[in-house]
Write a protein that holds these residues in place. Structure first.
Motif, mmCIF file in Angstrom:
data_model
loop_
_atom_site.group_PDB
_atom_site.id
_atom_site.type_symbol
_atom_site.label_atom_id
_atom_site.label_comp_id
_atom_site.label_asym_id
_atom_site.label_seq_id
_atom_site.Cartn_x
_atom_site.Cartn_y
_atom_site.Cartn_z
ATOM 1 N N ARG A 148 0.885 -1.190 -0.018
ATOM 2 C CA ARG A 148 -0.032 -0.161 0.022
ATOM 3 C C ARG A 148 0.870 1.424 0.023
ATOM 4 O O ARG A 148 0.368 2.282 -0.679
ATOM 5 C CB ARG A 148 -0.833 -0.175 1.335
ATOM 6 C CG ARG A 148 -2.276 0.907 1.252
ATOM 7 C CD ARG A 148 -3.097 0.933 2.159
ATOM 8 N NE ARG A 148 -3.587 -0.275 2.364
ATOM 9 C CZ ARG A 148 -3.396 -1.055 3.292
ATOM 10 N NH1 ARG A 148 -2.525 -0.978 4.438
ATOM 11 N NH2 ARG A 148 -4.025 -2.224 3.478
ATOM 12 N N LEU A 149 1.936 1.192 0.465
ATOM 13 C CA LEU A 149 2.837 2.081 0.513
ATOM 14 C C LEU A 149 3.502 2.940 -1.040
ATOM 15 O O LEU A 149 3.610 3.828 -1.068
ATOM 16 C CB LEU A 149 4.157 2.084 1.464
ATOM 17 C CG LEU A 149 3.893 1.729 2.929
ATOM 18 C CD1 LEU A 149 5.417 1.330 3.500
ATOM 19 C CD2 LEU A 149 3.011 2.700 3.417
ATOM 20 N N GLY A 150 3.499 1.910 -1.939
ATOM 21 C CA GLY A 150 3.978 2.376 -3.221
ATOM 22 C C GLY A 150 5.480 2.721 -3.424
ATOM 23 O O GLY A 150 5.579 3.692 -4.054
ATOM 24 N N LEU A 151 6.163 2.073 -2.823
ATOM 25 C CA LEU A 151 7.648 2.420 -2.638
ATOM 26 C C LEU A 151 8.257 1.850 -4.200
ATOM 27 O O LEU A 151 7.753 0.873 -4.539
ATOM 28 C CB LEU A 151 8.324 1.610 -1.430
ATOM 29 C CG LEU A 151 7.916 2.221 -0.200
ATOM 30 C CD1 LEU A 151 8.817 1.441 0.646
ATOM 31 C CD2 LEU A 151 8.512 3.782 0.039
ATOM 32 N N GLU A 152 9.243 2.522 -4.749
ATOM 33 C CA GLU A 152 9.729 2.205 -5.951
ATOM 34 C C GLU A 152 10.982 1.146 -5.759
ATOM 35 O O GLU A 152 12.051 1.487 -5.377
ATOM 36 C CB GLU A 152 10.271 3.375 -6.499
ATOM 37 C CG GLU A 152 10.811 3.054 -8.083
ATOM 38 C CD GLU A 152 11.260 4.358 -8.936
ATOM 39 O OE1 GLU A 152 11.875 4.092 -9.844
ATOM 40 O OE2 GLU A 152 11.108 5.418 -8.057
ATOM 41 N N PHE A 153 10.453 -0.231 -5.731
ATOM 42 C CA PHE A 153 11.626 -1.149 -5.422
ATOM 43 C C PHE A 153 12.483 -1.524 -6.887
ATOM 44 O O PHE A 153 11.677 -1.383 -7.867
ATOM 45 C CB PHE A 153 10.868 -2.483 -5.122
ATOM 46 C CG PHE A 153 10.533 -2.439 -3.690
ATOM 47 C CD1 PHE A 153 11.424 -2.757 -2.760
ATOM 48 C CD2 PHE A 153 9.191 -1.963 -3.274
ATOM 49 C CE1 PHE A 153 11.087 -2.674 -1.407
ATOM 50 C CE2 PHE A 153 9.025 -2.133 -1.782
ATOM 51 C CZ PHE A 153 10.086 -2.117 -0.879
ATOM 52 N N HIS A 154 13.685 -1.872 -6.724
ATOM 53 C CA HIS A 154 14.587 -2.124 -7.541
ATOM 54 C C HIS A 154 15.096 -3.436 -7.469
ATOM 55 O O HIS A 154 15.367 -3.949 -6.534
ATOM 56 C CB HIS A 154 15.677 -1.383 -7.681
ATOM 57 C CG HIS A 154 15.471 0.140 -7.655
ATOM 58 N ND1 HIS A 154 15.387 1.012 -8.974
ATOM 59 C CD2 HIS A 154 15.248 1.115 -6.599
ATOM 60 C CE1 HIS A 154 15.188 2.306 -8.463
ATOM 61 N NE2 HIS A 154 14.899 2.542 -7.242
ATOM 62 N N VAL A 155 15.099 -4.080 -8.703
ATOM 63 C CA VAL A 155 15.472 -5.689 -8.793
ATOM 64 C C VAL A 155 16.916 -5.809 -8.484
ATOM 65 O O VAL A 155 17.835 -5.298 -8.972
ATOM 66 C CB VAL A 155 15.084 -6.002 -9.935
ATOM 67 C CG1 VAL A 155 15.631 -7.692 -10.165
ATOM 68 C CG2 VAL A 155 13.561 -6.171 -10.450
ATOM 69 N N ILE A 156 17.239 -7.055 -7.553
ATOM 70 C CA ILE A 156 18.552 -7.193 -7.603
ATOM 71 C C ILE A 156 18.720 -8.693 -8.120
ATOM 72 O O ILE A 156 18.007 -9.584 -8.084
ATOM 73 C CB ILE A 156 18.996 -7.527 -5.890
ATOM 74 C CG1 ILE A 156 18.554 -6.230 -5.018
ATOM 75 C CG2 ILE A 156 20.330 -8.244 -5.710
ATOM 76 C CD1 ILE A 156 18.685 -6.373 -3.564
ATOM 77 N N ASP A 157 19.651 -8.835 -9.129
ATOM 78 C CA ASP A 157 19.860 -9.701 -9.884
ATOM 79 C C ASP A 157 20.041 -11.206 -9.075
ATOM 80 O O ASP A 157 20.629 -11.183 -8.030
ATOM 81 C CB ASP A 157 21.157 -9.764 -10.848
ATOM 82 C CG ASP A 157 21.009 -8.405 -11.952
ATOM 83 O OD1 ASP A 157 19.820 -8.042 -11.930
ATOM 84 O OD2 ASP A 157 22.030 -7.833 -12.155
ATOM 85 N N ASP A 158 19.171 -12.176 -9.796
ATOM 86 C CA ASP A 158 19.506 -13.585 -9.259
ATOM 87 C C ASP A 158 19.078 -13.328 -7.648
ATOM 88 O O ASP A 158 19.625 -14.165 -6.622
ATOM 89 C CB ASP A 158 21.055 -14.227 -9.429
ATOM 90 C CG ASP A 158 21.267 -14.248 -10.819
ATOM 91 O OD1 ASP A 158 20.369 -14.509 -11.560
ATOM 92 O OD2 ASP A 158 22.109 -14.016 -11.049
ATOM 93 N N SER A 159 18.182 -12.750 -7.073
ATOM 94 C CA SER A 159 17.911 -12.616 -5.880
ATOM 95 C C SER A 159 16.269 -12.380 -5.520
ATOM 96 O O SER A 159 15.670 -11.886 -6.453
ATOM 97 C CB SER A 159 18.542 -11.434 -5.046
ATOM 98 O OG SER A 159 18.181 -11.300 -3.457
ATOM 99 N N SER A 160 15.821 -13.044 -4.436
ATOM 100 C CA SER A 160 14.485 -12.782 -4.228
ATOM 101 C C SER A 160 14.211 -11.250 -3.481
ATOM 102 O O SER A 160 13.082 -10.768 -3.604
ATOM 103 C CB SER A 160 13.783 -13.904 -3.205
ATOM 104 O OG SER A 160 14.098 -15.350 -3.317
ATOM 105 N N TYR A 161 15.148 -10.722 -3.195
ATOM 106 C CA TYR A 161 15.056 -9.410 -2.373
ATOM 107 C C TYR A 161 15.097 -8.049 -3.458
ATOM 108 O O TYR A 161 15.712 -8.276 -4.627
ATOM 109 C CB TYR A 161 16.288 -9.256 -1.414
ATOM 110 C CG TYR A 161 16.036 -10.048 -0.223
ATOM 111 C CD1 TYR A 161 15.376 -9.521 0.830
ATOM 112 C CD2 TYR A 161 16.464 -11.426 -0.276
ATOM 113 C CE1 TYR A 161 15.096 -10.257 2.103
ATOM 114 C CE2 TYR A 161 16.167 -12.099 0.862
ATOM 115 C CZ TYR A 161 15.797 -11.633 2.196
ATOM 116 O OH TYR A 161 15.352 -12.336 3.175
#
Length: 259
Positions: free
Chosen positions: A66-79
């Motif tokens: 719900r916060l709508g944060l802009e997440f960035h992908v980390i290669d080969d990771s679930s995080y």
């Protein structure tokens, strides 16, 4: 003939002196260039020091989404990673802390690049649910990695390189056919860039209903500031009691815990 001989003899030593002078000037220029390169590198890449504080938590997935944060992908990771300029994740953690404390918290001084080692493990009791198991349940996790900080051309840079994992009792339903009693997540954390002026958040889904988060706050420190290493479950926002040198009455033996 004698005059011609004198002329030829005077030319040879003059050429030798000129060649030697040119060689000496060239060597000096090379040495000066090397020193200039070394001092230029040292002035462009300089050491720095910062205080890193972080919290490890699990939060409801709906509240985080719900916060709508802009997440960035980390290669080969679930995080994934994101910056939280409005401090909204911290507010969710404060609300949850009224009933459930963070899984882990730590403060430490970082003064190296690219790697300053850090590790932790934790195990915390979880709410016992008869639908998952008649036995006591626990949340557990670990972290192994590195922090880094330095100045590049006068600008602070920050670095994270780590691997983390978490597991917690699975919330089962009647129709749930998944194997195992735990929801688990593991993966790499990676960030290298400008020094974060707001909270740096690493997040990964835990089953269908929760998100595992590591929330990092970094503040620049002066070179004269004492080093800090404070693991445990003490909130970074709480004031630490001052150490006293006065004699105190003997205290009863403390009860041991998992800290």
């Amino acid at each position: 003939m004698p005059e011609r001989d004198l002329t030829s003899e005077s030319v040879v030593p003059s050429s030798g002196k000129t060649w030697g002078l040119r060689f000496s000037l060239g060597a000096m220029m090379v040495i000066v260039a090397l020193f200039a390169g070394v001092f230029g590198y040292l002035s462009y890449f300089r050491p720095a020091k910062c205080l890193v504080s972080y919290q490890v938590v699990t939060l409801p997935a709906q509240e985080v989404d719900r916060l709508g944060l802009e997440f960035h992908v980390i290669d080969d990771s679930s995080y994934r990673w994101a910056l939280d300029p409005k401090d909204e994740i911290a507010e969710l953690i404060r609300r949850q802390s009224r009933t459930e404390k963070p899984l882990y918290e730590k403060q430490m001084t970082v003064a190296s690049w690219p790697r300053q080692a850090d590790t932790y493990t934790y195990i915390r009791p979880a709410v016992i649910s008869a639908s998952t198991s008649p036995h006591p349940e626990f949340k557990s996790g670990e972290f192994a990695g590195f922090w880094g900080v330095r100045k590049v051309g006068g600008q602070l840079m920050f670095r994270v390189e780590a691997h983390t994992a978490n597991r917690q009792p699975r919330i089962m339903t009647v129709d749930d056919q998944r194997l195992g009693r735990f929801d688990e997540v593991a993966g790499a954390l990676a960030y290298e860039g400008e020094f974060p002026t707001s909270k740096l958040v690493f997040a990964a889904p835990m089953g269908d209903q929760h998100v595992h988060l590591i929330v990092v706050e970094a503040k620049e420190a002066n070179a004269s500031d004492p080093a800090v290493y404070r693991p445990g479950t003490t909130s970074s926002s709480e004031q630490q009691p001052e150490l006293s040198t006065k004699p105190q009455d003997p205290q009863p033996e403390a009860v041991h815990n998992d800290e």
